[in-house]
Design an enzyme around this catalytic site. Structure first.
Site, mmCIF file in Angstrom:
data_model
loop_
_atom_site.group_PDB
_atom_site.id
_atom_site.type_symbol
_atom_site.label_atom_id
_atom_site.label_comp_id
_atom_site.label_asym_id
_atom_site.label_seq_id
_atom_site.Cartn_x
_atom_site.Cartn_y
_atom_site.Cartn_z
ATOM 1 N N CYS A 74 85.019 70.568 37.415
ATOM 2 C CA CYS A 74 85.893 70.967 38.522
ATOM 3 C C CYS A 74 86.568 69.705 39.051
ATOM 4 O O CYS A 74 86.629 68.692 38.350
ATOM 5 C CB CYS A 74 85.119 71.727 39.597
ATOM 6 S SG CYS A 74 83.778 70.805 40.365
ATOM 7 N N ARG A 126 81.812 73.550 42.686
ATOM 8 C CA ARG A 126 81.818 74.578 41.641
ATOM 9 C C ARG A 126 81.076 74.185 40.377
ATOM 10 O O ARG A 126 80.236 74.949 39.884
ATOM 11 C CB ARG A 126 83.266 74.956 41.296
ATOM 12 C CG ARG A 126 83.962 75.667 42.434
ATOM 13 C CD ARG A 126 85.461 75.697 42.231
ATOM 14 N NE ARG A 126 86.033 74.356 42.323
ATOM 15 C CZ ARG A 126 87.289 74.052 42.078
ATOM 16 N NH1 ARG A 126 88.128 74.996 41.679
ATOM 17 N NH2 ARG A 126 87.727 72.823 42.217
ATOM 18 N N ASP A 135 88.664 76.861 44.542
ATOM 19 C CA ASP A 135 88.044 75.741 45.256
ATOM 20 C C ASP A 135 87.547 76.206 46.628
ATOM 21 O O ASP A 135 88.346 76.654 47.446
ATOM 22 C CB ASP A 135 89.107 74.646 45.417
ATOM 23 C CG ASP A 135 88.538 73.348 45.956
ATOM 24 O OD1 ASP A 135 87.430 73.371 46.532
ATOM 25 O OD2 ASP A 135 89.212 72.315 45.805
HETATM 26 P P1 4NP Z 1 84.754 71.065 43.690
HETATM 27 O O1 4NP Z 1 85.302 71.093 45.205
HETATM 28 O O2 4NP Z 1 85.927 70.648 42.810
HETATM 29 O O3 4NP Z 1 84.354 72.473 43.445
HETATM 30 O O4 4NP Z 1 83.618 70.076 43.637
HETATM 31 C C1 4NP Z 1 85.926 69.956 45.734
HETATM 32 C C2 4NP Z 1 85.194 69.035 46.430
HETATM 33 C C3 4NP Z 1 85.777 67.895 46.923
HETATM 34 C C4 4NP Z 1 87.114 67.661 46.703
HETATM 35 C C5 4NP Z 1 87.859 68.573 45.992
HETATM 36 C C6 4NP Z 1 87.261 69.727 45.512
HETATM 37 N N1 4NP Z 1 87.721 66.499 47.189
HETATM 38 O O5 4NP Z 1 88.830 66.175 46.759
HETATM 39 O O6 4NP Z 1 87.115 65.787 48.013
#
Ligand code: 4NP
Length: 159
Positions: free
Chosen positions: A12, A18, A130
């Protein structure tokens, strides 16, 4: 047999919501079916912003309520190693998928790149959205989709 192990990497953006949840759910299902010695599972992020951190406490909490223990530490994808080492590289959303396709080209590994929702059996979702900036429903929705798709993926690699 060692050489018949399939290696799967979930990807992700930040590797704190995720893909760590996908890793935990899929490992749980693999273990329940007795396939732990045949499947290797890891997760990674595209941006590295949370490198070295535990998963998001909200995701850890909601996953644990369903019986999944998220233990992974965030790491950024390492294209030169990961596109060679893993057999399947599974992106969570459209952006992840497109980035993975782009990154895979120099390694001739485009055929290994999939979307998590390619494996759905029930959900009509075309991506795992997300949940980072949203509330509880976002996390529960992610877990619903991941449970569905993990089951489908496991069937596909073991049939
Ligand atoms: P993930 O969610 O891609 O599902 O881990 C996110 C967590 C943090 C960030 C973006 C997506 N971020 O850019 O900080």
């Amino acid at each position: 047999m060692e050489h018949s192990r399939i290696k799967i990497l979930f990807v992700c953006l930040g590797n704190i919501c995720r893909s760590p949840a996908a890793e935990a759910i899929f490992k749980h299902m693999v273990s329940e079916k007795g396939f732990s010695d045949r499947v290797e599972v890891d997760s990674a992020g595209l941006n590295g912003y949370h490198d070295g951190e535990n998963a998001d406490p909200r995701m850890i909490k909601y996953a644990s309520k369903r019986g999944y223990r998220i233990t992974s530490i965030s790491r950024r994808i390492i294209p030169s190693r990961d596109f060679d080492y893993f057999d399947l590289i599974v992106g969570m959303d459209d952006y992840n998928y497109k980035e993975l396709i782009r990154l895979s080209v120099p390694y001739n590994a485009t055929v290994k790149v999939k979307r998590m929702t390619d494996f759905s059996e029930i959900s009509a979702a075309t991506e795992v959205p997300d949940p980072y900036y949203g509330g509880t429903e976002g996390f529960e929705n992610v877990l619903d989709i991941l449970e569905d798709c993990s089951g489908g993926l496991l069937k596909q690699i073991t049939s």
